[in-house]
Write an enzyme that holds these catalytic residues in place. Structure first.
Site, mmCIF file in Angstrom:
data_model
loop_
_atom_site.group_PDB
_atom_site.id
_atom_site.type_symbol
_atom_site.label_atom_id
_atom_site.label_comp_id
_atom_site.label_asym_id
_atom_site.label_seq_id
_atom_site.Cartn_x
_atom_site.Cartn_y
_atom_site.Cartn_z
ATOM 1 N N SER A 1 39.440 43.102 40.619
ATOM 2 C CA SER A 1 39.778 41.850 41.294
ATOM 3 C C SER A 1 40.745 42.101 42.438
ATOM 4 O O SER A 1 41.588 43.019 42.368
ATOM 5 C CB SER A 1 40.435 40.920 40.271
ATOM 6 O OG SER A 1 41.066 39.854 40.928
ATOM 7 N N TYR B 1 47.301 39.335 34.421
ATOM 8 C CA TYR B 1 45.862 39.501 34.671
ATOM 9 C C TYR B 1 45.631 40.641 35.675
ATOM 10 O O TYR B 1 44.861 41.576 35.425
ATOM 11 C CB TYR B 1 45.267 38.182 35.199
ATOM 12 C CG TYR B 1 43.851 38.318 35.712
ATOM 13 C CD1 TYR B 1 42.810 38.627 34.847
ATOM 14 C CD2 TYR B 1 43.559 38.158 37.072
ATOM 15 C CE1 TYR B 1 41.504 38.774 35.323
ATOM 16 C CE2 TYR B 1 42.271 38.292 37.554
ATOM 17 C CZ TYR B 1 41.238 38.596 36.675
ATOM 18 O OH TYR B 1 39.955 38.740 37.149
ATOM 19 N N LYS C 1 43.833 44.549 35.327
ATOM 20 C CA LYS C 1 42.742 45.068 36.175
ATOM 21 C C LYS C 1 43.170 46.394 36.816
ATOM 22 O O LYS C 1 42.394 47.351 36.886
ATOM 23 C CB LYS C 1 42.376 44.047 37.263
ATOM 24 C CG LYS C 1 41.701 42.796 36.726
ATOM 25 C CD LYS C 1 40.323 43.098 36.170
ATOM 26 C CE LYS C 1 39.637 41.880 35.595
ATOM 27 N NZ LYS C 1 38.388 42.175 34.900
#
Ligand SMILES: NC(=O)c1ccc[n+]([C@@H]2O[C@H](COP(=O)([O-])OP(=O)(O)OC[C@H]3O[C@@H](n4cnc5c(N)ncnc54)[C@H](O)[C@@H]3O)[C@@H](O)[C@H]2O)c1
Length: 348
Positions: free
Chosen positions: A132, A156, A160
């Site tokens: 991402s 988050y 990643k």
């Protein structure tokens, strides 16, 4: 044609990818725990791909990527070997990741470790990973190139970035691996048929589903976070990418991995163009003929004024670039929501 394992295939991007890979001739095993996906989406994939009932080209398994035996069952569920994994399964809500970081590390990082171990056990060393643009954190330069600093600002994004690091170490230690980490910008839109689309649980976190739900009367107004960003109209700018362009990017990446010598790469998947919130609202009002009332509120912590991909490497490396524009994204999002006002459920 290759046999693929798709993790998270019942989700937004995974379901569109399943259809696209089936249409290109691949056979698929899909594993999903349905925590944020829909079996109805996969039923529709079967119909759209014109597969006969019980077709061996699509095997659907309910299972968890954190569970070793679920993964081994997936690898052993077909007679042919699995040539590659397209790894979508994961948790993706930035706000939630701040509230329950351990769950995000468990699923996104722990689940990926389980998957990589299962791949090794089953002699599969090709993976396309959903990374991402959140790994970049606050961008220092626009457009954002792959060589920009990796400085995630929420759990988050950290998960990643951690998986990218794991994949990097793996490729270095065992040169037979073929690995693509694809850094998505803002995937939106829906399949042009209007039968597949984004169906978030509860209040959507993203702009397009919010505006579409306002269009069908499920919500009354859009909260626009920040009216005085340093952008031409004061609203924040993002690089939106049509989900069909995105899944075509996955096919291009997989073909490079399969056709060329083993390699590992990280590449942005974005359009290279930015659109402000107000431009998106405008486009949506044009395609839908519906009004989207906006309420300007304060900026959210962690938001940035502008995020746009440098999309040149994807073109060079994969021979891929986006084809669909903001009007296409708005039209397809609206078409999906208009036909399915409550998503895959008849009522919510
Ligand atoms: N949509 C975006 O804006 C965006 C942007 C950048 C990256 N990504 C990444 O792309 C991937 C797919 O995103 P999406 O928008 O389709 O999300 P999604 O939530 O719609 O799909 C994820 C799928 O994974 C499944 N899943 C979750 N945990 C699982 C587990 N432990 N075991 C098995 N299945 C599990 C869910 O049920 C769901 O079907 C995610 O990894 C996400 O982080 C998404």
């Amino acid at each position: 044609m290759a046999q693929l394992l798709i993790t998270g295939g019942a989700g937004f991007i995974g379901s569109h990818a399943c259809l696209s890979f089936l249409e290109s001739g691949y056979s698929l095993v899909v594993i999903d725990n349905y925590s944020n996906g829909s079996i109805e989406a996969l039923k529709r994939v079967t119909q759209l791909a014109s597969l006969e009932k019980g077709s061996k080209r699509l095997k659907l398994l309910s299972g968890d990527i954190c569970n070793i035996s679920d993964l081994d069952s997936a690898f052993n569920s077909v007679d042919e070997r699995i040539d590659a994994v397209i790894h979508f399964a994961g948790l993706k809500a930035v706000g939630e990741s701040i509230e329950i970081p351990l769950k995000y590390w468990e699923v996104n990082v722990g689940g990926t470790l389980c998957l990589l171990e299962a791949m090794k056990r089953n002699n599969c060393r090709t993976i396309v990973f959903s990374s991402s643009a959140t790994v970049y954190g606050y961008p220092k330069e626009i457009p954002i190139s792959e060589s920009a600093p990796i400085e995630p600002i929420n759990p988050y994004g950290s998960t990643k970035a951690a998986v990218e690091n794991i994949l990097f170490d793996l490729a270095k230690s065992e040169p037979g691996w073929r690995i693509a980490s694809l850094r998505y910008f803002n995937p939106v839109g829906a399949h042009p048929s209007g039968f597949l689309g984004e169906d978030p649980n509860g209040v959507p976190n993203n702009l397009f589903p919010l505006i579409s739900q306002i269009g069908v009367g499920r919500r009354s107004q859009l909260e626009v976070f920040g009216a005085n960003w340093p952008t031409p109209d004061g609203s924040a700018i993002r690089d939106y990418i049509h989900v069909m362009d995105l899944v075509e990017g996955h096919r291009a990446a997989l073909e490079v991995l399969i056709d060329q010598e083993p390699q590992s790469f990280v590449v942005n998947l974005g359009s290279g163009k930015g659109h402000s919130v107000l431009e998106v609202v405008n486009a949506f009002e044009t395609v839908s003929g519906k009004k989207c009332p906006c309420n300007f509120v304060g900026r959210r912590l962690g938001d940035v004024a502008c995020s746009i991909a440098d999309a040149r490497l994807a073109k060079e490396l994969l021979g891929w670039e986006t084809k669909r524009n903001l009007m296409d994204m708005s039209y397809d999002s609206w078409n999906w929501q208009k036909i399915n006002p409550f998503g895959y459920k008849t009522n919510k």
